[in-house]
Design a protein around this motif. Sequence first.
Motif, PDB file in Angstrom:
ATOM      1  N   THR A 173      -7.228  -4.560   1.301  1.00  0.00           N
ATOM      2  CA  THR A 173      -6.256  -3.768   2.076  1.00  0.00           C
ATOM      3  C   THR A 173      -6.277  -4.168   3.543  1.00  0.00           C
ATOM      4  OG1 THR A 173      -7.706  -1.957   2.780  1.00  0.00           O
ATOM      5  CG2 THR A 173      -6.751  -1.781   0.572  1.00  0.00           C
ATOM      6  N   LEU A 202     -11.279   3.596   9.454  1.00  0.00           N
ATOM      7  CA  LEU A 202     -10.147   3.781   8.542  1.00  0.00           C
ATOM      8  C   LEU A 202      -9.280   4.944   9.023  1.00  0.00           C
ATOM      9  CD1 LEU A 202      -9.019   2.824   5.728  1.00  0.00           C
ATOM     10  CD2 LEU A 202     -10.296   4.703   4.719  1.00  0.00           C
ATOM     11  N   TYR A 236       0.864  -1.184   0.000  1.00  0.00           N
ATOM     12  CA  TYR A 236       0.000   0.000   0.000  1.00  0.00           C
ATOM     13  C   TYR A 236       0.898   1.231   0.000  1.00  0.00           C
ATOM     14  CZ  TYR A 236      -4.145   2.773   0.802  1.00  0.00           C
ATOM     15  OH  TYR A 236      -5.183   3.663   0.646  1.00  0.00           O
ATOM     16  N   THR A 276     -12.140  -7.989   9.476  1.00  0.00           N
ATOM     17  CA  THR A 276     -11.776  -7.701   8.083  1.00  0.00           C
ATOM     18  C   THR A 276     -11.932  -8.910   7.174  1.00  0.00           C
ATOM     19  OG1 THR A 276      -9.465  -8.256   8.512  1.00  0.00           O
ATOM     20  CG2 THR A 276     -10.098  -5.958   8.805  1.00  0.00           C
ATOM     21  N   CYS A 304      -6.057   1.891  -2.223  1.00  0.00           N
ATOM     22  CA  CYS A 304      -7.252   1.064  -2.064  1.00  0.00           C
ATOM     23  C   CYS A 304      -7.970   0.821  -3.385  1.00  0.00           C
ATOM     24  CB  CYS A 304      -8.206   1.667  -1.029  1.00  0.00           C
ATOM     25  SG  CYS A 304      -8.833   3.319  -1.414  1.00  0.00           S
ATOM     26  N   GLN A 325      -7.851  -2.887   5.843  1.00  0.00           N
ATOM     27  CA  GLN A 325      -7.721  -1.686   6.677  1.00  0.00           C
ATOM     28  C   GLN A 325      -8.997  -1.336   7.418  1.00  0.00           C
ATOM     29  OE1 GLN A 325      -6.210   1.506   4.309  1.00  0.00           O
ATOM     30  NE2 GLN A 325      -4.182   0.618   4.144  1.00  0.00           N
TER      31      GLN A 325
END
Lengths: 286, 286, 286, 286
Positions: free
Chosen positions: C219, C196, C146, C270, C168, C221
Motif C-alpha cells: 500500500t 498511518l 485502495y 516505504t 491493506c 502507506q
Amino acid sequence: MRYTLGCSLSYEILSDTLFIFNLEVARLKSLRIISESLVLSPDPARRTYVAPDVRNRYLGVNVPAGAFSLEYAAEVDLTVTRADPETIGETPVAELPLDILPFLLPSRFVSSDRLTPFAQAEFGDLPQGHRRVNAICNWIHDHIAYVRGASDEETTADETLLARAGVCRDFAHLGTAFCRALGIPARFVSCYAYGLVPCDFHAVFEAYLDGRWWLFDATRQANLDGLVRIGVGRDAAEIAFSTPYGAMKPTGMEIRIDRADGQAETGPRTVDAISTEEPAPHAGAA
Amino acid sequence: MRYTLGCSLSYEILSDTLFIFNLEVARLKSLRIISESLVLSPDPARRTYVAPDVRNRYLGVNVPAGAFSLEYAAEVDLTVTRADPETIGETPVAELPLDILPFLLPSRFVSSDRLTPFAQAEFGDLPQGHRRVNAICNWIHDHIAYVRGASDEETTADETLLARAGVCRDFAHLGTAFCRALGIPARFVSCYAYGLVPCDFHAVFEAYLDGRWWLFDATRQANLDGLVRIGVGRDAAEIAFSTPYGAMKPTGMEIRIDRADGQAETGPRTVDAISTEEPAPHAGAA
Amino acid sequence: MRYTLGCSLSYEILSDTLFIFNLEVARLKSLRIISESLVLSPDPARRTYVAPDVRNRYLGVNVPAGAFSLEYAAEVDLTVTRADPETIGETPVAELPLDILPFLLPSRFVSSDRLTPFAQAEFGDLPQGHRRVNAICNWIHDHIAYVRGASDEETTADETLLARAGVCRDFAHLGTAFCRALGIPARFVSCYAYGLVPCDFHAVFEAYLDGRWWLFDATRQANLDGLVRIGVGRDAAEIAFSTPYGAMKPTGMEIRIDRADGQAETGPRTVDAISTEEPAPHAGAA
Amino acid sequence: MRYTLGCSLSYEILSDTLFIFNLEVARLKSLRIISESLVLSPDPARRTYVAPDVRNRYLGVNVPAGAFSLEYAAEVDLTVTRADPETIGETPVAELPLDILPFLLPSRFVSSDRLTPFAQAEFGDLPQGHRRVNAICNWIHDHIAYVRGASDEETTADETLLARAGVCRDFAHLGTAFCRALGIPARFVSCYAYGLVPCDFHAVFEAYLDGRWWLFDATRQANLDGLVRIGVGRDAAEIAFSTPYGAMKPTGMEIRIDRADGQAETGPRTVDAISTEEPAPHAGAA
C-alpha cells in the motif's frame, strides 16, 4: 474471394444420440453459397433450423448405435467490407439499437460483470473505437499464451485471465468480455479460417462499432478477411460445432478451407478493419 | 381472470442515463391487454422493441439529469391453461424443437453445467415430468432460506446452493439450473404476481414439458394462475425490469396488482400445472 | 525507536461470547516491552497463549452479555535491521530451512497456486531478490486501488486481482501470493503502523530473502521502520485482532501509535530493506 | 497391534530437484517404532525436521538429474484408545485450548467459511458429539461418489460438494470443512491404512471432541484402528507425501502395510471411536 471448405467428422455411437450440429456456413448476404453438400452415413431424418436474427444454421439428427460419419463440403464467395480502422468510432450506448443490447450482457463463459474493474483499469482511458478493441486484442495476445489443453469446456473468461493461457475459444471469450465490460457490444464467432495452421474450427469475436459488426482475432493467427462464418452467439455454448446428447465418442475430425483459385495467400491482415455483415435496419434503433 | 396492475418508479438522475425498461406485460395471446398507460416525467423520445420469439417488450429512453419518474398501469385479462400434473411427462431431448434447445444451455447465472452432478444425484432417478420439476421446487423450498440481502446481482445458482439462502431471483435460477442439468429446457420468468406479500416484481421459472412451457415457483409464495408475465429469458440478466447505463439512484418503487373485480382470492395453487403460452409451431420440431 | 501505542475496543455482547484477541505486540527480541497494560471491563478469567514459533500472543476470554471494553497500552523499543536492498538476494528453494517451507504453501486467502501463471508471467524474469519483491509491491500499488468496502472477510488474492481494489489486508494477501507463487516464502503480518493516516490496525507482509524475513507494504502507506508487529501467519485468518465466537456487535474502536519522544517523523521509507526479526537457527536448515 | 509397512517410490529427475517427503510414520507415543529404514538411491545429503507440535517428520533432499528411488520400511506397534461413541461429546468453543483454535480456521482446500450455511442447515440441529461427526461422514459417504480422477490438486471442499465426487483427499477435506463450520476443530490426516484395497497412501480426518482427537474416515474404506499416522495438518497441502520443486516425473509407486503377525483382519470398524494421540497438556487450556 472464393473458398472451398468443409469438414469430415466421424463418431462411434454407443447409444442413441441426438446431435445438434452447427458447422454449415451461415446464411448471410455477404456469403454466397455456390455449391454445398452434406452427407451423413447413416442418414437419419434431418431437422434444420436457421436462427432468424443471426442466421446460424442448426442441424438435428438422432443417430442410432454404430459408426456415424458426416461429410460437409461447400464452395462459397465471401464479400468483405473494409475500412480505415482509424475512422471507426464507438457507438454510444444511448444510441445502440435495442436488439443489440443483449450482447452487452454477461453470459456463462463471458463473465464481463466480474471483469469490469479490470477492463476499466486497463482499457478505460484508451482512445475509443476500432483502435481500442485492437488494443484489447494486443493485450490478450501479449498476456495469454496459446496452449492446447490449458482449458476445458467450462472455462470462463476470468479463469483464462488468471491462467494466462488458453486456446482460440478462450481468447475470444476474453476479448468479448473486455468489450462488454466497456460498454461495447460483442459476440462470439465460429468460423472456417483460411490460412490457419493447423486447420481447425476457429473462434474469434465481433465488436459492434459505428453501426456494424467488425471482426477481431486476439490470437492473431488468421487473416480477418479469410474468416468464413459458421455461427455467432453470446458465447461458445450457443454455437458448438457439435452438441451431442447421448453416449458416443469422436473417432475422427478434419477441417478444410482453400482458395478456390488455388492461389497462395499473402498476409498478415490480422489487425485490419473487416466486416462481413451488412448493417441491417434494427429494431428500436436510436 | 382480469387484473389491474402496474408500477411507479422514481429516480434521481445524476448524469445522462440510458434506461432499458422491461416492465410492461408481455405481448401474448393468453394475455389480453384491455387498457394500458405508461407515463414518463420528463418524457424523452421512446424507443421500443418486442423480442420476436418470446414477445418481451423493451423500452429505451435517454434521461437527462434531474428527477425522473415512470408510472405504468394496465388492465389485462389472463387466460391460463390447466392440466393434471400427473399426466404431464417430459419431452425426450431427441424430440425437442430446435429453437427450444438454447434453453438447455448454461447461462451467466444458471450454471447448469457445474450443477449437473448434483442434479443427477438428487433428481436423476425421480419419476419424470411435471412431478419431477415439482420435486425440484420442493427441494429448493426445503433447503434454501428466503432471505433478503443474502445475494447480489452477480450471484449464480451454484453459489445459492452453497449459501443456502436467496431471494426469488435465486430460487428461480436454481430451479432453472437443475432442470437444464437434467435435460429439461427451462427459462427465467419475470412477472406481476397476484397475492404476493409484499407486492414486488416476482421471478419464477418455466420448464418445457410435453410440448409446452409450464410455470413453477420454488418460493411457493404466489398462486401460479395469478402470474402475469413481463418477460422470459435465459436468466435474470436478460429481463431486468430496469437496466440503467449512467449515474442515477432509485428514489422510489411501488408495484401493484389486484383483481379487477375486487374479489378476494383463495389459494394456495402453488403446485398446480399452469401454462400461459399456447404451444406454437416450432422451427425444427421433431 | 520508542513508541507508545495501544487500542481501545468496545462491544455490546448479546450472548456469552468467546473472544480470541491478538492485539498485544509480539514477543520478539527486537521489540523490547518497556511497559504494558491490558484492562478489560468486565474482567473475565484470561487464558493466554504465545505461539512457540512465531511468538504471536493470543488472549482468550469468555464474556457474558452486556457492555464490554478492552484497553491496551504499551511502550516499546523497536530495533530494526537495515540493509542495502540491492544486496539482498533470494534463497534458493533447495536451501530453505524446512520449517520455513510451509510459507510457500497456498492458504485460504493466499491462493498462490491459482496465481502461479500470472506471477510467473509478470515477475518470473525480473532480477531476483529484494528488488523483485519491491517490483511486486510496485505492481500491486499501480494496479490495485485502495478502496474501503471493496472486499470482505472471505476475499481471496485472486479475487482481489480481478476486482482491482481492496484494503491493506488484500494488498498483503496479493503480495504474499505472488511471492509464494515464485518460490519465495512469504507471510502475512499485522501491526501497529507509525504514521498511518488514519491510524488503524495495519496489514503488510514479509518475504524470506537471504536467510531472514524482510518487511514489505504494497500500500506504500507506512514507513517500514515504524511497523510494530502484532502477529504473523499464513494469512489474515490466523491473526485477526479479534475473533469472536458468539453474538455481539462492535461499538467502538480506536488505535494509537506515537513516538515516545514526541518528535515528528519524516519519510517516506516505504521501499527500504527493513527487518525486525533476527535470523534464528532453523530446523532442517540447509 | 504390530504392522510392517512402507513404500517404494521412483522418479526420473530431469533437473536438480528439491523433494520434501512426508512419508515416515509420525513420532507419537502411541506409535512405537520397532525398526525402520529409509534407503535413497542416489543418497544425497538429508535434512530432517520434526514439527514440534504435531510430530510430522519431513525429509528434504536435493536430487540431481537421473533416476532416483526411495525405499521406506518400518515395523511399528500401534496403540489405540477406544471409547463408546455415545459418551463422547463436543468441547464447547469457550473451553477449547487456545493452541487447538487454528484448526477451526478455513484453509486453502477446507473452505469452511463458505460451507457454514450448508453445514448449519444439514447438521446444525443433530445431537452433538462423536455421533454428529459420524452423521457428517455418513452424509458424505451417501452423497459423494468415490471416483478416481474426479478432482485435482487444487480442488476445494466446496467444489467437491458440487461435483458430488472425489477421492479420499476430497472426502477428508469435506469432512474437515463441515466440522470447522460447526465449531468443531478438525484436521487432515495422512496415513498407511491397513486393509485398504488397493493399498495406497490414505487420507482421513480427526475431530477434536471431549478433549482429544478422534479419527473419522468418510470413505468408510478402512478400519479406524488400522490407520498408522504419517502426518496431520490444516489440509492436504501441508502433508503431501512428496512435494517436489524441480522438473521430474514419477515412474513408480507402491505402498504396503500388513499385520506383523500375518493374521487376517476382520472388520469393519469404520464407525468406532478410535484415537491414537494422548491428550497433552495444552497451552491456554480452559
